[in-house]
Scaffold this active site. Structure first.
Site, PDB file in Angstrom:
ATOM      1  N   ASN A  58      38.286  47.129   1.167  1.00 51.49           N
ATOM      2  CA  ASN A  58      38.097  48.204   2.137  1.00 51.49           C
ATOM      3  C   ASN A  58      36.986  49.179   1.763  1.00 51.49           C
ATOM      4  O   ASN A  58      37.124  50.398   1.931  1.00 51.49           O
ATOM      5  CB  ASN A  58      39.418  48.951   2.365  1.00 51.49           C
ATOM      6  CG  ASN A  58      40.014  48.614   3.724  1.00 51.49           C
ATOM      7  OD1 ASN A  58      39.287  48.470   4.709  1.00 51.49           O
ATOM      8  ND2 ASN A  58      41.331  48.494   3.790  1.00 51.49           N
ATOM      9  N   ASP A  95      39.863  38.854  12.212  1.00 54.64           N
ATOM     10  CA  ASP A  95      38.656  39.677  12.301  1.00 54.64           C
ATOM     11  C   ASP A  95      37.917  39.726  10.961  1.00 54.64           C
ATOM     12  O   ASP A  95      36.852  40.321  10.856  1.00 54.64           O
ATOM     13  CB  ASP A  95      38.971  41.089  12.808  1.00 54.64           C
ATOM     14  CG  ASP A  95      40.106  41.766  12.061  1.00 54.64           C
ATOM     15  OD1 ASP A  95      40.641  41.158  11.108  1.00 54.64           O
ATOM     16  OD2 ASP A  95      40.475  42.896  12.432  1.00 54.64           O
ATOM     17  N   HIS A  96      38.480  39.108   9.937  1.00 53.11           N
ATOM     18  CA  HIS A  96      37.808  38.857   8.679  1.00 53.11           C
ATOM     19  C   HIS A  96      37.558  37.360   8.557  1.00 53.11           C
ATOM     20  O   HIS A  96      38.266  36.550   9.157  1.00 53.11           O
ATOM     21  CB  HIS A  96      38.672  39.276   7.483  1.00 53.11           C
ATOM     22  CG  HIS A  96      38.879  40.741   7.339  1.00 53.11           C
ATOM     23  ND1 HIS A  96      38.335  41.475   6.297  1.00 53.11           N
ATOM     24  CD2 HIS A  96      39.590  41.624   8.079  1.00 53.11           C
ATOM     25  CE1 HIS A  96      38.703  42.745   6.406  1.00 53.11           C
ATOM     26  NE2 HIS A  96      39.467  42.864   7.475  1.00 53.11           N
ATOM     27  N   ASP A 102      44.878  39.344   9.100  1.00 55.48           N
ATOM     28  CA  ASP A 102      45.160  40.245  10.224  1.00 55.48           C
ATOM     29  C   ASP A 102      46.405  39.797  10.993  1.00 55.48           C
ATOM     30  O   ASP A 102      46.401  39.684  12.216  1.00 55.48           O
ATOM     31  CB  ASP A 102      43.947  40.317  11.159  1.00 55.48           C
ATOM     32  CG  ASP A 102      44.106  41.399  12.227  1.00 55.48           C
ATOM     33  OD1 ASP A 102      44.783  42.395  11.950  1.00 55.48           O
ATOM     34  OD2 ASP A 102      43.572  41.231  13.347  1.00 55.48           O
ATOM     35  N   ASP A 138      40.714  42.232   0.219  1.00 50.88           N
ATOM     36  CA  ASP A 138      40.063  43.198   1.092  1.00 50.88           C
ATOM     37  C   ASP A 138      40.088  44.531   0.360  1.00 50.88           C
ATOM     38  O   ASP A 138      41.122  45.200   0.311  1.00 50.88           O
ATOM     39  CB  ASP A 138      40.820  43.274   2.419  1.00 50.88           C
ATOM     40  CG  ASP A 138      40.243  44.307   3.381  1.00 50.88           C
ATOM     41  OD1 ASP A 138      39.277  45.003   3.002  1.00 50.88           O
ATOM     42  OD2 ASP A 138      40.766  44.418   4.504  1.00 50.88           O
ATOM     43  N   GLU A 174      46.918  41.496   4.433  1.00 57.40           N
ATOM     44  CA  GLU A 174      47.337  41.995   5.747  1.00 57.40           C
ATOM     45  C   GLU A 174      48.157  40.936   6.483  1.00 57.40           C
ATOM     46  O   GLU A 174      47.905  40.597   7.633  1.00 57.40           O
ATOM     47  CB  GLU A 174      46.143  42.453   6.595  1.00 57.40           C
ATOM     48  CG  GLU A 174      46.546  43.466   7.636  1.00 57.40           C
ATOM     49  CD  GLU A 174      45.383  44.076   8.395  1.00 57.40           C
ATOM     50  OE1 GLU A 174      45.666  44.937   9.264  1.00 57.40           O
ATOM     51  OE2 GLU A 174      44.223  43.723   8.152  1.00 57.40           O
ATOM     52  N   TYR A 233      45.128  44.324  -1.224  1.00 58.47           N
ATOM     53  CA  TYR A 233      44.723  44.864   0.072  1.00 58.47           C
ATOM     54  C   TYR A 233      44.655  46.380  -0.107  1.00 58.47           C
ATOM     55  O   TYR A 233      45.663  47.076  -0.027  1.00 58.47           O
ATOM     56  CB  TYR A 233      45.721  44.456   1.155  1.00 58.47           C
ATOM     57  CG  TYR A 233      45.434  45.033   2.520  1.00 58.47           C
ATOM     58  CD1 TYR A 233      44.137  45.091   3.022  1.00 58.47           C
ATOM     59  CD2 TYR A 233      46.467  45.514   3.328  1.00 58.47           C
ATOM     60  CE1 TYR A 233      43.879  45.608   4.272  1.00 58.47           C
ATOM     61  CE2 TYR A 233      46.213  46.029   4.582  1.00 58.47           C
ATOM     62  CZ  TYR A 233      44.926  46.072   5.051  1.00 58.47           C
ATOM     63  OH  TYR A 233      44.670  46.590   6.307  1.00 58.47           O
ATOM     64  N   ASP A 258      35.359  42.211   1.724  1.00 61.97           N
ATOM     65  CA  ASP A 258      36.172  41.278   0.949  1.00 61.97           C
ATOM     66  C   ASP A 258      35.359  40.791  -0.245  1.00 61.97           C
ATOM     67  O   ASP A 258      34.197  40.391  -0.103  1.00 61.97           O
ATOM     68  CB  ASP A 258      36.595  40.107   1.828  1.00 61.97           C
ATOM     69  CG  ASP A 258      37.361  40.584   3.061  1.00 61.97           C
ATOM     70  OD1 ASP A 258      38.600  40.619   3.009  1.00 61.97           O
ATOM     71  OD2 ASP A 258      36.705  40.939   4.072  1.00 61.97           O
TER      72      ASP A 258
END
Length: 318
Positions: free
Chosen positions: A213, A308-309, A71, A211, A97, A172, A283
Site C-alpha cells: 500500500n 483490481d491488482h 480483492d 500489497d 484482501e 496486507y 505489490d
C-alpha cells in the site's frame, strides 16, 4: 465515491486507492487555433520480459512464489483466478484482501491438492474485510499470525512461514484512508512492522511479499504530481518504506529493473484506468539484502485478470 473527472482522495472505505490522471487542458475562448497536436496512439502498457531462471552466480531457481491481492477471494475464484494460478504453478501462493473467513471458503480453495498446506488469517470483528492466506506445496517448519502486537493484529494482515533457509512473510499493509484519517496509525504500523521484520532477519534471511500500500517513488505511479497528498504516496508513507529498505531489505523489482516505467500492479475500477494503464505499483517482493545473490527474477504479471491488482512472482535460487 468521488465524481468522475474530479481528483479523488484516492482511498475509499474498502481500503482501496483510486488513481487519478491528468485531465487535458481546455483551450481558452477566442484563442487562435494552432496546428493540431499529434494524437497518442494509445496507452503505454507494461510488457513483462522473459523469465530469468538463474541467479547472477548461475544457480537455477529453487523457489517460486506468487503474491496476489485478490480483492475478495470468492469473487476472484468466480473470475477464474485459480485457473491462472494453476498455470503459473508457484511453490508458494500468497493472497491478500481475501475478505473471507475460513469457514466460508469456497470449495475450490479447500480442494486444492497441489497445496496441501494452507493457512488463513482474517479480520476477527470485520467480516468481509482484509485477510491474507498462504498456501504451500511443502510444509513450513512453523507458522505465526500477526506481528505480536495487539494493536496491529486485529485485522488479519500478516502470516509468517518459517522454512529451513528463510522466513516468508505475506502482508496486507493498511493504508492511510480517505482524507488520511489513518495516517498516524499507518505510521505506527510501519514502525512496528519494521521492528518485527528486523527481528526475523536477525534469525535468518526473509522474503516479504504482498500489497504494501505504497508507491515508493514517482516512477511507481502514473500521476505522481496529482497524488502527493493521497494515501499511498504521502511523504510519511514513502519515508516509512525508505526506512524499511534502509533496515536491510531490498525491493527486488527495482533492484533488477531500476529505470523501467509503466510497471504497475493496481488500477482502480474507475475511469477505465487499467485499459489506460493509469496505475500504481503497490505489490512488492522485498528480500533481506544478503539474499540478493540468490535473486533470479521479480515479475509483474500485468496481463492476469481477476482483481483490481495483478499478481507478482519471484524466482529465487536458494
Amino acid at each position: 465515491m468521488p465524481k468522475r473527472g474530479k481528483k479523488a482522495e484516492d482511498v475509499d472505505s474498502t481500503d482501496k486507492l483510486e488513481a487519478t490522471e491528468p485531465e487535458p487542458k481546455k483551450s481558452k475562448k477566442g484563442a487562435a487555433k494552432g496546428p493540431k497536436e499529434k494524437v497518442a496512439e494509445g496507452p503505454i502498457l507494461y510488457q513483462d520480459p522473459p523469465n530469468k531462471l538463474t541467479s547472477p552466480g548461475g544457480q537455477k531457481y529453487t523457489l517460486k512464489v506468487t503474491s496476489w491481492n485478490v480483492d475478495g477471494l470468492r469473487a476472484w475464484v468466480k473470475k477464474k483466478g485459480l485457473e491462472w494460478v494453476r498455470e503459473e504453478d508457484p511453490d508458494v501462493l500468497c493472497l491478500q484482501e481475501t475478505k473471507c473467513a475460513e469457514k466460508l471458503l469456497p470449495p475450490e480453495m479447500r480442494e486444492m491438492p497441489e497445496y496441501p498446506h494452507k493457512y488463513w488469517a482474517c479480520a476477527g470483528a470485520k467480516e468481509g474485510y482484509s485477510g491474507v492466506a498462504l498456501l504451500c506445496k511443502t510444509e513450513p517448519l512453523s507458522i505465526t499470525y500477526g506481528i505480536g502486537e495487539e494493536e496491529h493484529d486485529q485485522e488479519g494482515r500478516v502470516i509468517t512461514a518459517e522454512f529451513p533457509s528463510h522466513f516468508l512473510v505475506t502482508a496486507y499493509v493498511p493504508n492511510a484512508g480517505r482524507g488520511l484519517v489513518r495516517l498516524e496509525y499507518r505510521q505506527r504500523w510501519d514502525a512496528a512492522f519494521r521492528a518485527y521484520l528486523r527481528g526475523l532477519d536477525s534469525r535468518k534471511p526473509l522474503v516479504l511479499c504482498g500489497d504494501l500500500n505504497v508507491a515508493h517513488a514517482e516512477i511507481d505511479l502514473k500521476n505522481p504530481k496529482g497524488n502527493k497528498k493521497s494515501a499511498g504516496f504521502t511523504p510519511e508513507e514513502r519515508q516509512g518504506f525508505g526506512e524499511l529498505l534502509a533496515a536491510g531489505f531490498t525491493d527486488t523489482f527495482r533492484h533488477l529493473y531500476p529505470d523501467t516505467p509503466h510497471a504497475y500492479t493496481f488500477w482502480t475500477y474507475m475511469m477505465n484506468a487499467r485499459a489506460k494503464n493509469v496505475g500504481w505499483r503497490l505489490d512488492y517482493f522485498l528480500v533481506s539484502t544478503r539474499l540478493l545473490g540468490a535473486l533470479c527474477d521479480s515479475k509483474i504479471r500485468s496481463q492476469a485478470m481477476g482483481s483490481d491488482h495483478c499478481p507478482i512472482t519471484l524466482y529465487m535460487g536458494l
